[in-house]
Design a protein around this motif. Structure first.
Motif, PDB file in Angstrom:
ATOM      1  N   ALA A 167       0.816  -1.217   0.000  1.00  0.00           N
ATOM      2  CA  ALA A 167       0.000   0.000   0.000  1.00  0.00           C
ATOM      3  C   ALA A 167       0.848   1.265   0.000  1.00  0.00           C
ATOM      4  CB  ALA A 167      -0.927  -0.013   1.214  1.00  0.00           C
ATOM      5  N   ASP A 168       2.088   1.173   0.503  1.00  0.00           N
ATOM      6  CA  ASP A 168       2.974   2.345   0.570  1.00  0.00           C
ATOM      7  C   ASP A 168       3.982   2.386  -0.577  1.00  0.00           C
ATOM      8  OD1 ASP A 168       1.719   3.003   2.953  1.00  0.00           O
ATOM      9  OD2 ASP A 168       3.193   1.918   4.177  1.00  0.00           O
ATOM     10  N   TRP A 169       3.910   1.431  -1.498  1.00  0.00           N
ATOM     11  CA  TRP A 169       4.976   1.278  -2.492  1.00  0.00           C
ATOM     12  C   TRP A 169       5.113   2.484  -3.417  1.00  0.00           C
ATOM     13  CZ3 TRP A 169       9.440  -0.169  -3.265  1.00  0.00           C
ATOM     14  CH2 TRP A 169       9.986  -0.467  -4.520  1.00  0.00           C
ATOM     15  N   LEU A 170       4.024   3.105  -3.822  1.00  0.00           N
ATOM     16  CA  LEU A 170       4.122   4.250  -4.732  1.00  0.00           C
ATOM     17  C   LEU A 170       4.968   5.368  -4.123  1.00  0.00           C
ATOM     18  CD1 LEU A 170       0.468   4.493  -6.115  1.00  0.00           C
ATOM     19  CD2 LEU A 170       2.495   3.636  -7.294  1.00  0.00           C
ATOM     20  N   HIS A 171       4.720   5.700  -2.871  1.00  0.00           N
ATOM     21  CA  HIS A 171       5.497   6.759  -2.213  1.00  0.00           C
ATOM     22  C   HIS A 171       6.898   6.275  -1.869  1.00  0.00           C
ATOM     23  CE1 HIS A 171       6.639  10.030   0.411  1.00  0.00           C
ATOM     24  NE2 HIS A 171       6.861   9.160   1.386  1.00  0.00           N
ATOM     25  N   ALA A 172       7.004   5.049  -1.350  1.00  0.00           N
ATOM     26  CA  ALA A 172       8.308   4.537  -0.933  1.00  0.00           C
ATOM     27  C   ALA A 172       9.266   4.409  -2.115  1.00  0.00           C
ATOM     28  CB  ALA A 172       8.145   3.190  -0.240  1.00  0.00           C
ATOM     29  N   ALA A 173       8.747   4.053  -3.284  1.00  0.00           N
ATOM     30  CA  ALA A 173       9.605   3.900  -4.462  1.00  0.00           C
ATOM     31  C   ALA A 173      10.309   5.208  -4.799  1.00  0.00           C
ATOM     32  CB  ALA A 173       8.776   3.410  -5.650  1.00  0.00           C
ATOM     33  N   GLU A 174       9.612   6.335  -4.618  1.00  0.00           N
ATOM     34  CA  GLU A 174      10.224   7.638  -4.885  1.00  0.00           C
ATOM     35  C   GLU A 174      11.331   7.940  -3.884  1.00  0.00           C
ATOM     36  OE1 GLU A 174       8.864  12.298  -5.519  1.00  0.00           O
ATOM     37  OE2 GLU A 174       7.368  10.702  -5.445  1.00  0.00           O
ATOM     38  N   VAL A 175      11.107   7.603  -2.626  1.00  0.00           N
ATOM     39  CA  VAL A 175      12.114   7.822  -1.584  1.00  0.00           C
ATOM     40  C   VAL A 175      13.345   6.956  -1.855  1.00  0.00           C
ATOM     41  CG1 VAL A 175      12.611   7.617   0.875  1.00  0.00           C
ATOM     42  CG2 VAL A 175      10.371   8.472   0.106  1.00  0.00           C
ATOM     43  N   ILE A 176      13.108   5.686  -2.182  1.00  0.00           N
ATOM     44  CA  ILE A 176      14.224   4.781  -2.473  1.00  0.00           C
ATOM     45  C   ILE A 176      14.986   5.255  -3.702  1.00  0.00           C
ATOM     46  CG2 ILE A 176      14.780   2.435  -3.261  1.00  0.00           C
ATOM     47  CD1 ILE A 176      12.514   1.441  -1.439  1.00  0.00           C
ATOM     48  N   GLY A 177      14.280   5.780  -4.685  1.00  0.00           N
ATOM     49  CA  GLY A 177      14.931   6.300  -5.879  1.00  0.00           C
ATOM     50  C   GLY A 177      15.915   7.404  -5.557  1.00  0.00           C
ATOM     51  N   ARG A 178      15.528   8.316  -4.656  1.00  0.00           N
ATOM     52  CA  ARG A 178      16.446   9.397  -4.269  1.00  0.00           C
ATOM     53  C   ARG A 178      17.648   8.849  -3.505  1.00  0.00           C
ATOM     54  NH1 ARG A 178      11.486  12.172  -3.116  1.00  0.00           N
ATOM     55  NH2 ARG A 178      11.728  11.756  -0.876  1.00  0.00           N
ATOM     56  N   GLU A 179      17.418   7.816  -2.689  1.00  0.00           N
ATOM     57  CA  GLU A 179      18.533   7.213  -1.955  1.00  0.00           C
ATOM     58  C   GLU A 179      19.513   6.529  -2.919  1.00  0.00           C
ATOM     59  OE1 GLU A 179      19.316   4.173   1.826  1.00  0.00           O
ATOM     60  OE2 GLU A 179      17.276   4.691   1.221  1.00  0.00           O
ATOM     61  N   LEU A 180      18.968   5.856  -3.911  1.00  0.00           N
ATOM     62  CA  LEU A 180      19.824   5.215  -4.911  1.00  0.00           C
ATOM     63  C   LEU A 180      20.622   6.248  -5.694  1.00  0.00           C
ATOM     64  CD1 LEU A 180      17.382   2.481  -6.297  1.00  0.00           C
ATOM     65  CD2 LEU A 180      19.368   2.114  -4.817  1.00  0.00           C
ATOM     66  N   GLU A 181      20.005   7.381  -5.964  1.00  0.00           N
ATOM     67  CA  GLU A 181      20.713   8.435  -6.682  1.00  0.00           C
ATOM     68  C   GLU A 181      21.929   8.907  -5.885  1.00  0.00           C
ATOM     69  OE1 GLU A 181      19.635  12.583  -8.971  1.00  0.00           O
ATOM     70  OE2 GLU A 181      18.792  12.242  -6.977  1.00  0.00           O
ATOM     71  N   GLY A 182      21.800   8.997  -4.573  1.00  0.00           N
ATOM     72  CA  GLY A 182      22.935   9.398  -3.744  1.00  0.00           C
ATOM     73  C   GLY A 182      24.090   8.423  -3.842  1.00  0.00           C
ATOM     74  N   HIS A 183      23.774   7.117  -3.800  1.00  0.00           N
ATOM     75  CA  HIS A 183      24.822   6.108  -3.941  1.00  0.00           C
ATOM     76  C   HIS A 183      25.442   6.168  -5.327  1.00  0.00           C
ATOM     77  CE1 HIS A 183      23.928   4.485  -0.069  1.00  0.00           C
ATOM     78  NE2 HIS A 183      22.730   4.048  -0.402  1.00  0.00           N
ATOM     79  N   ALA A 184      24.617   6.399  -6.342  1.00  0.00           N
ATOM     80  CA  ALA A 184      25.113   6.454  -7.714  1.00  0.00           C
ATOM     81  C   ALA A 184      26.100   7.600  -7.901  1.00  0.00           C
ATOM     82  CB  ALA A 184      23.942   6.600  -8.685  1.00  0.00           C
ATOM     83  N   ARG A 185      25.811   8.745  -7.300  1.00  0.00           N
ATOM     84  CA  ARG A 185      26.716   9.889  -7.421  1.00  0.00           C
ATOM     85  C   ARG A 185      28.057   9.620  -6.773  1.00  0.00           C
ATOM     86  NH1 ARG A 185      22.597  14.908  -5.950  1.00  0.00           N
ATOM     87  NH2 ARG A 185      21.645  15.100  -8.031  1.00  0.00           N
ATOM     88  N   ALA A 200       6.266  -4.217  -9.845  1.00  0.00           N
ATOM     89  CA  ALA A 200       6.893  -3.464  -8.759  1.00  0.00           C
ATOM     90  C   ALA A 200       8.123  -2.710  -9.236  1.00  0.00           C
ATOM     91  CB  ALA A 200       7.254  -4.418  -7.616  1.00  0.00           C
ATOM     92  N   ARG A 201       8.918  -3.336 -10.092  1.00  0.00           N
ATOM     93  CA  ARG A 201      10.122  -2.644 -10.567  1.00  0.00           C
ATOM     94  C   ARG A 201       9.750  -1.513 -11.522  1.00  0.00           C
ATOM     95  NH1 ARG A 201      12.454  -7.407 -14.506  1.00  0.00           N
ATOM     96  NH2 ARG A 201      11.736  -6.541 -16.489  1.00  0.00           N
ATOM     97  N   GLY A 202       8.641  -1.670 -12.275  1.00  0.00           N
ATOM     98  CA  GLY A 202       8.215  -0.590 -13.157  1.00  0.00           C
ATOM     99  C   GLY A 202       7.871   0.663 -12.380  1.00  0.00           C
TER     100      GLY A 202
END
Length: 367
Positions: A167-185, A200-202
């Motif tokens: 139920a929280d995946w839509l919002h959580a995916a955005e948060v995780i995306g920003r965290e992944l961006e930090g690691h990528a940088r 889910a991955r989409g």
């Protein structure tokens, strides 16, 4: 590829003992530790026959096979100098054969080659087996790793693990995306490999920052990863096979462009040696030929190398000796802080397996 990880080794004076050993413990043998010990004893005898001192052999014995916590097929590169540990590195793959060498220069080229291609990446595996709707029950589990291929096979990168209600995946995916961006940088990622449930991955991919979305490669059927090994290892193996890191590809493109206009580039061992003598090499390109018997004459300093003894003595170098060409070239690259690019032969065959991109053009060169 920058070779700064070898600088502490070359700051030590030789002679060096260099050992490459298959230390895999998942083979179909009754006692893998005993098998590693037996292979080491053969190498120990070879070192002693080459004149290695007992202190160096004892220091090696303490390090060889200490990687009992590393699963899967792998190996070790171990170096000592004057009876003291000089460098220990885990190899992502077992060496083609176990080898031992004792001499004035360390045998580092096999280690360097195993660091290639050095591709920085993010691997993401999304586990979900429920109904494709955010009003479903259950959780989405996310495993991610930021690493450099292929070293993460034996040295895991930074890991992220999250479990989120559907139920929280839509919002959580955005948060995780920003965290992944930090690691990528932090590691200058050039590939984002995503596996797992398509729905889910989409959602995650569509919520990744734009800087990452363009780097995404979806893969299928990744399965579970072996504990202690790289996340999505088998898929990464297929994806990165024969591929060069983006930075190395840029250097190679510059080499090819300058070669085309007869500018600051050269091929062949004599040309590479000449450029290294003058500290002019920005990057050396290498077709890996471990069976090569090419040799060079070297002196005490990194830039003291030549094709013939007479040439080196003509520069006033008195303490000269003949060494494997790859050992002499690696020392010169580290000493002059030049880069090394391992080039698959199917992409480019270099004359004598060597080419150089110079730091600046020769004023006498045309164009």
């Amino acid at each position: 590829m920058r070779l700064s990880f070898l600088e502490p080794l070359y700051r030590q004076p030789g002679p060096f003992a260099s050992v490459y050993l298959d230390t895999s413990r998942d083979r179909a043998v009754e006692d893998p530790d005993a098998a590693v010990e037996l292979r080491w004893r053969h190498l120990r005898d070879a070192l002693l026959a080459e004149g290695a001192d007992q202190d160096s052999v004892t220091a090696l014995a303490r390090m060889v096979g200490c990687d009992t916590d590393v699963p899967g097929a792998h190996g070790q590169a171990v170096f000592t100098a004057h009876g003291r540990p000089a460098l220990l590195d885990e190899l992502p793959a077992p060496p083609a054969r176990d080898t031992a060498h004792y001499g004035p220069l360390p045998d580092t080229m096999p280690l360097v080659v195993q660091h290639a291609p050095g591709i920085a990446y993010l691997a993401v595996h999304i586990h979900y087996g429920g109904r494709h709707s955010t009003d479903a029950t259950g959780t989405v589990r996310v495993d991610a790793e930021a690493g450099v291929w292929p070293l993460t096979k034996v040295t895991p990168g930074h890991r992220l693990h999250e479990e989120i209600p559907v139920a929280d995946w839509l919002h959580a995916a955005e948060v995780i995306g920003r965290e992944l961006e930090g690691h990528a940088r932090r590691i200058d990622t050039e590939a984002v490999v995503v596996a797992g449930d398509v729905w889910a991955r989409g959602i995650l991919v569509n919520r990744l920052p734009a800087s990452l979305r363009g780097q995404v490669t979806p893969v299928e059927g990744a399965g579970e990863s072996q504990p202690g090994r790289a996340l999505l290892e088998h898929r990464l193996e297929s994806l990165f096979s024969g591929r060069m890191a983006a930075h190395d590809r840029t250097l190679l493109d510059a080499f090819l462009a300058q070669k085309a206009r007869d500018g600051a580039s050269a091929e062949g061992l004599p040309a590479a040696v000449s450029a290294l003598q003058r500290g002019r090499v920005k990057a050396l390109f290498l077709n890996n030929h471990p069976e090569s018997t090419l040799r060079l004459w070297v002196g005490p300093e990194p830039g003291q190398l030549a094709v013939t003894e007479e040439e080196l003595r003509s520069y006033g170098v008195r303490d000269v000796r003949e060494e494997r060409a790859d050992a002499a070239l690696t020392r010169a690259l580290v000493g002059t802080r030049a880069e090394l690019v391992v080039v698959p032969e199917q992409q480019l065959q270099l004359r004598e397996g060597v080419g150089v991109l110079l730091r600046y053009a020769d004023p006498a060169s045309p164009g």
